[in-house]
Write a protein that holds these residues in place. Structure first.
Motif, short mmCIF file in Angstrom:
data_model
loop_
_atom_site.label_atom_id
_atom_site.label_comp_id
_atom_site.label_asym_id
_atom_site.label_seq_id
_atom_site.Cartn_x
_atom_site.Cartn_y
_atom_site.Cartn_z
N ILE A 1 0.85 -1.20 0.00
CA ILE A 1 0.00 0.00 0.00
C ILE A 1 0.88 1.24 0.00
N LEU A 2 0.50 2.24 -0.79
CA LEU A 2 1.20 3.52 -0.76
C LEU A 2 0.45 4.48 0.14
N LYS A 3 1.15 5.01 1.14
CA LYS A 3 0.55 6.00 2.02
C LYS A 3 0.84 7.39 1.45
N VAL A 4 -0.20 8.11 1.06
CA VAL A 4 -0.05 9.45 0.52
C VAL A 4 0.05 10.44 1.67
N ARG A 5 1.19 11.12 1.76
CA ARG A 5 1.42 12.06 2.86
C ARG A 5 0.49 13.27 2.73
N LYS A 6 0.13 13.83 3.88
CA LYS A 6 -0.67 15.05 3.88
C LYS A 6 0.15 16.21 3.32
N LEU A 7 -0.54 17.11 2.62
CA LEU A 7 0.13 18.32 2.16
C LEU A 7 0.30 19.26 3.34
N GLY A 8 1.47 19.88 3.43
CA GLY A 8 1.72 20.81 4.53
C GLY A 8 3.00 20.45 5.26
N LEU A 9 3.38 21.29 6.21
CA LEU A 9 4.62 21.12 6.94
C LEU A 9 4.36 20.64 8.35
N THR A 10 5.28 19.85 8.87
CA THR A 10 5.19 19.41 10.26
C THR A 10 5.61 20.55 11.18
N ILE A 11 5.42 20.37 12.49
CA ILE A 11 5.81 21.39 13.47
C ILE A 11 7.31 21.63 13.40
N GLU A 12 8.09 20.55 13.26
CA GLU A 12 9.55 20.69 13.19
C GLU A 12 9.96 21.45 11.93
N GLN A 13 9.32 21.12 10.82
CA GLN A 13 9.65 21.80 9.56
C GLN A 13 9.30 23.28 9.64
N ARG A 14 8.17 23.60 10.27
CA ARG A 14 7.78 25.00 10.44
C ARG A 14 8.79 25.77 11.28
#
Length: 464
Positions: A236-249
């Motif tokens: 199964i391919l898990k499609v990541r959510k669009l957007g940045l994580t707290i760490e990335q922000r």
């Protein structure tokens, strides 16, 4: 086919190896020229010690400024990229010698070696470029699409006709589509091709080892960097959510503050000169504030140097600037061509309404208009608006809103601090490229283009 691919990869690897040798040899040649072919060990030893760092630095700048592309860039852009790479390497070498305590490294060599590097690399890359073009040849191509087929065809016919010869243009209804496909080496697919047909074409191209290029829609972009998962033994391919994580922000904001502060300090003399030039030219306002949309569709006032006459939209209302827009002042044309009108936005970044890298902020009027016309436009505001971005580096001022949206969504999907750093450096490259700053143009109508230069193309498109 495998032998050809292996030979191409070996050629690319060999090109980068020779590049590295030329970079190092140029410094050694500068030593020989400046010390009458007998450089003292005391002076040359610091150079020998930092050779690995010089090579690594060059390879990084080579990648950042696009020299890894041996084929599709023009010769003039290749030379320009060499100039930027050598310039960046010059600055890096100065820092490397300082931190390595190589104080015996002569300043004269530091100054002369970039000149030698630029000359030798330019000669070498000219040979590589010509060999790459000859080996690639002009490949017979098929373009498949629906509503967007004319736009893609016009781009290939006018911008890449020295690489691809468009022999067939057809839509998904054509009964001869697969017959055309069997007669060409390269296939271009527009984003509006039916998904089932797209699967059949891709499958056929993969089996026949044909090159295939696809304009992505949100479905293809969403699959980028998907994570392989499984349900028991089912992949199964898990499609990541669009957007940045707290760490990335957090790290993105940290980079924004650092870059904006450095940018304000370094460009302050330029901003003073621009301020004086605008004031002397017509006596009007120096800065121009305008409402723009950023993350989560929040509205803020973007700050720019004024490039148009005062009250430019009093009669016209909100309109996109054209290539020869009479509202643009003489000073404004220079500022737009060099992107210097954007410098005050470092203050927007410092105060948190913008980021250094991200989708360019658009006006609320156009946001509402584009949201109705382009279904995927809503994804642009998932992250903070930016001073520069993927659409600005790889596209042009006149790139269509649809294509800019694709670039912006791909940026969000592939976000990393390293990508931000790369785009910041690449922005330096496009600042002085005229084509990247041109306004919206009225391109030649498709029918006229076909009649004028490309009468041999088979067009199999249902106009009804």
């Amino acid at each position: 086919m495998k032998k050809i691919q292996w030979g191409t990869q070996l050629f690319r690897f060999g090109t980068f190896v020779v590049d590295s040798i030329i970079v190092v040899f140029s410094v050694y040649l500068a030593f020989l020229l400046l010390f009458n072919f007998n450089p003292p060990e005391y002076n040359i030893n610091p150079f020998i010690e930092i050779i690995p760092f010089i090579v690594i630095a060059y390879l990084i700048f080579m990648y950042v400024f696009g020299l890894e592309d041996l084929l599709k860039r023009s010769m003039s852009e290749t030379i320009y990229s060499i100039f930027l790479s050598v310039g960046a390497l010059f600055i890096s070498t100065a820092f490397i010698t300082f931190f390595a305590r190589g104080f015996a490294y002569p300043r004269s060599v530091l100054i002369v070696s970039p000149i030698v590097q630029f000359i030798l690399l330019s000669l070498w890359r000219t040979i590589v470029w010509k060999i790459s073009r000859v080996n690639h040849g002009i490949k017979d191509s098929l373009i498949v699409g629906e509503q967007s087929i004319e736009y893609l065809t016009s781009k290939i016919l006018t911008k890449q006709k020295d690489l691809y010869k468009v022999k067939y243009i057809c839509d998904g209804k054509s009964k001869r589509l697969f017959s055309y496909l069997d007669k060409v080496e390269v296939v271009f697919l527009c984003n509006d091709v039916d998904l089932d047909l797209k699967k059949q074409i891709v499958d056929r191209c993969l089996m026949a080892r044909k090159s295939i290029y696809i304009i992505p829609d949100i479905y293809e972009i969403a699959l980028l960097n998907s994570k392989l998962n499984r349900a028991d033994d089912i992949p199964i391919l898990k499609v990541r959510k669009l957007g940045l994580t707290i760490e990335q922000r957090f790290f993105k904001r940290l980079l924004d503050v650092m870059v904006s502060l450095v940018g304000i300090i370094i460009t302050s003399p330029i901003m003073v000169i621009v301020t004086i030039a605008i004031k002397l030219s017509d006596g009007g306002n120096i800065f121009y504030k305008q409402e723009r949309v950023t993350e989560d569709e929040k509205v803020f006032n973007v700050l720019k140097f004024r490039t148009m006459v005062m009250n430019a939209e009093k009669l016209t209302g909100p309109v996109l600037a054209g290539d020869e827009d009479p509202r643009i002042t003489k000073i404004g044309k220079i500022l737009r061509a060099t992107r210097l009108d954007e410098l005050p936005q470092f203050f927007n970044i410092l105060f948190g309404s913008m980021s250094v890298v991200g989708p360019r902020p658009e006006r609320p009027f156009f946001v509402e208009q584009f949201k109705e016309e382009i279904p995927d436009y809503k994804y642009r505001t998932i992250v903070k608006a930016g001073l520069t971005g993927l659409a600005q580096v790889l596209g042009k001022y006149s790139t269509t809103p649809e294509d800019k949206v694709r670039y912006d969504i791909m940026y969000v999907r592939n976000y990393s601090i390293l990508l931000d750093l790369k785009l910041i450096l690449q922005t330096v490259k496009i600042m002085f490229m005229k084509e990247s700053s041109e306004g919206v143009k009225d391109d030649m109508p498709f029918d006229e283009l076909m009649k004028e230069e490309f009468s041999e193309v088979t067009v199999d498109v249902d106009k009804n």
